[in-house]
Design an enzyme around this catalytic site. Sequence first.
Site, short mmCIF file in Angstrom:
data_model
loop_
_atom_site.label_atom_id
_atom_site.label_comp_id
_atom_site.label_asym_id
_atom_site.label_seq_id
_atom_site.Cartn_x
_atom_site.Cartn_y
_atom_site.Cartn_z
N ARG A 65 8.73 0.03 -0.36
CA ARG A 65 9.16 1.45 -0.34
C ARG A 65 8.02 2.40 -0.03
O ARG A 65 8.18 3.31 0.78
CB ARG A 65 9.93 1.83 -1.60
CG ARG A 65 9.20 2.05 -2.86
CD ARG A 65 10.05 1.73 -4.05
NE ARG A 65 10.33 0.31 -4.05
CZ ARG A 65 11.54 -0.22 -4.05
NH1 ARG A 65 12.60 0.54 -4.08
NH2 ARG A 65 11.69 -1.52 -4.05
N THR A 66 6.85 2.20 -0.65
CA THR A 66 5.74 3.12 -0.37
C THR A 66 5.26 2.90 1.07
O THR A 66 5.02 3.85 1.82
CB THR A 66 4.59 2.91 -1.37
OG1 THR A 66 5.10 3.12 -2.69
CG2 THR A 66 3.45 3.87 -1.12
N LYS A 95 -11.24 -14.75 5.55
CA LYS A 95 -12.51 -15.44 5.83
C LYS A 95 -13.61 -14.96 4.89
O LYS A 95 -14.76 -15.33 5.03
CB LYS A 95 -12.92 -15.20 7.28
CG LYS A 95 -11.89 -15.66 8.29
CD LYS A 95 -12.34 -15.30 9.71
CE LYS A 95 -11.21 -15.50 10.70
NZ LYS A 95 -11.46 -14.80 11.97
N ARG A 116 -3.43 0.42 -0.24
CA ARG A 116 -2.99 -0.02 -1.57
C ARG A 116 -3.78 -1.26 -1.95
O ARG A 116 -3.91 -2.18 -1.14
CB ARG A 116 -1.50 -0.35 -1.57
CG ARG A 116 -1.11 -1.08 -2.85
CD ARG A 116 0.36 -1.18 -3.05
NE ARG A 116 0.94 0.12 -3.37
CZ ARG A 116 2.18 0.27 -3.81
NH1 ARG A 116 2.97 -0.78 -3.94
NH2 ARG A 116 2.64 1.47 -4.08
N HIS A 144 -1.91 6.65 -8.43
CA HIS A 144 -1.00 6.57 -7.28
C HIS A 144 -0.67 8.03 -6.95
O HIS A 144 0.43 8.51 -7.22
CB HIS A 144 0.24 5.78 -7.67
CG HIS A 144 1.14 5.39 -6.53
ND1 HIS A 144 1.03 5.91 -5.26
CD2 HIS A 144 2.16 4.51 -6.49
CE1 HIS A 144 1.97 5.38 -4.50
NE2 HIS A 144 2.67 4.51 -5.21
C1 NCD Z 1 5.10 2.00 -8.14
C2 NCD Z 1 3.73 1.39 -7.93
O1 NCD Z 1 3.52 0.64 -6.98
O2 NCD Z 1 2.85 1.71 -8.74
N1 NCD Z 1 5.93 1.79 -7.05
C3 NCD Z 1 5.93 2.72 -6.06
O3 NCD Z 1 4.96 2.93 -5.39
N2 NCD Z 1 7.04 3.43 -5.90
C4 NCD Z 1 5.72 1.63 -9.42
C5 NCD Z 1 5.95 0.19 -9.70
O4 NCD Z 1 5.66 -0.68 -8.88
O5 NCD Z 1 6.44 -0.09 -10.79
#
Ligand code: NCD
Length: 319
Positions: A65-66, A95, A116, A144
């Site tokens: 989703r992100t 590597k 991420r 986040h």
């Molecule tokens: C969150 C995350 O990755 O921290 N998800 C997201 O980005 N919408 C929350 C989660 O994974 O629980």
Amino acid sequence: MTDISKINGDFSGKDILSLDQFEQSDLQLLFQAVPEYKNLADANKPSTILAGHVVTELFYEPSSRTFGSFFSAISRLGGTVLPIQNPETVSSVAKGETLEDTIKTFASYSSAIVMRSKETGSAKRAALAVDVPIVNAGDGTGEHPTQALLDIYTIFEKFGKTSDVKGVMVGDLRNGRTVHSLLKALSLFPNNHMYLLSPQSLQLPKELLQELSKKDMMLTQITSEKEIPQDAHFWYWTRVQKERFADLEEYERTKHAFILTPKLLKERGNKNLILMHPLPRVGEIEETVDEDPRAYYFKQMRNGLYLRMALFAKILGKK
Ligand code: NCD
């Protein structure tokens, strides 16, 4: 080296690493910008705001989703995405390449990097290694920031304010990076009151609690659903973060400590309440709750698209 600086009213070329970079006025600037991007997205209008820009999405942790939200936001603004998911398996990271070398590589191919990672602090490390803006899309149990921006925008959109707000945050407050960033965001505004409900072992980290206690925000730790205030503006439910547990038995014991059900909503909810969740959910909100008009989590997710468009237009768009 990039300056990990305050936004100070100007997003152009800035890293987005933490809510610590923001002031109230920076959030207000974003709030004002969002409707324009909502209009663009809802009408599927083409845009050239990011024409010519390539943005790398470098995701060391599972995400759809992100990852998708950023992909859609950048594409809708006319930019191109260079997508790298699971670099441990598909790139030179396998590597043994260092994070810094990987970041320098993609900085030479693109105008910005959305990243991420599993390690807290690695987005900052990346920002120190290169000049292009780094957008932190979640660094371990750290922060986040863009999720918090869309969360606080959702509260603003619904209630027309982000001060004098009462909220309940439930679940994995220790590991939940979205919770950490959202609390920091809410603490920039006066007179908010947050109730924190989690299993004992998943309480908010002490350092964050201390930092927040210096702000003009009330924090009340509660231990049962019965203590949820009936006049809350929002409930922010979260998933217990399985991937952060060394002991899976502890995960099993805590994962469904608090479940949002229609019954709980009836007992502790009010008619203006909104139900938020960063998603994905894994059983902590019963699906029957989705039919309730107060279930806001999918709307919240769509707001993420608008907000990320507004943010990217400000970071990379022409002034
Ligand atoms: C969150 C995350 O990755 O921290 N998800 C997201 O980005 N919408 C929350 C989660 O994974 O629980």
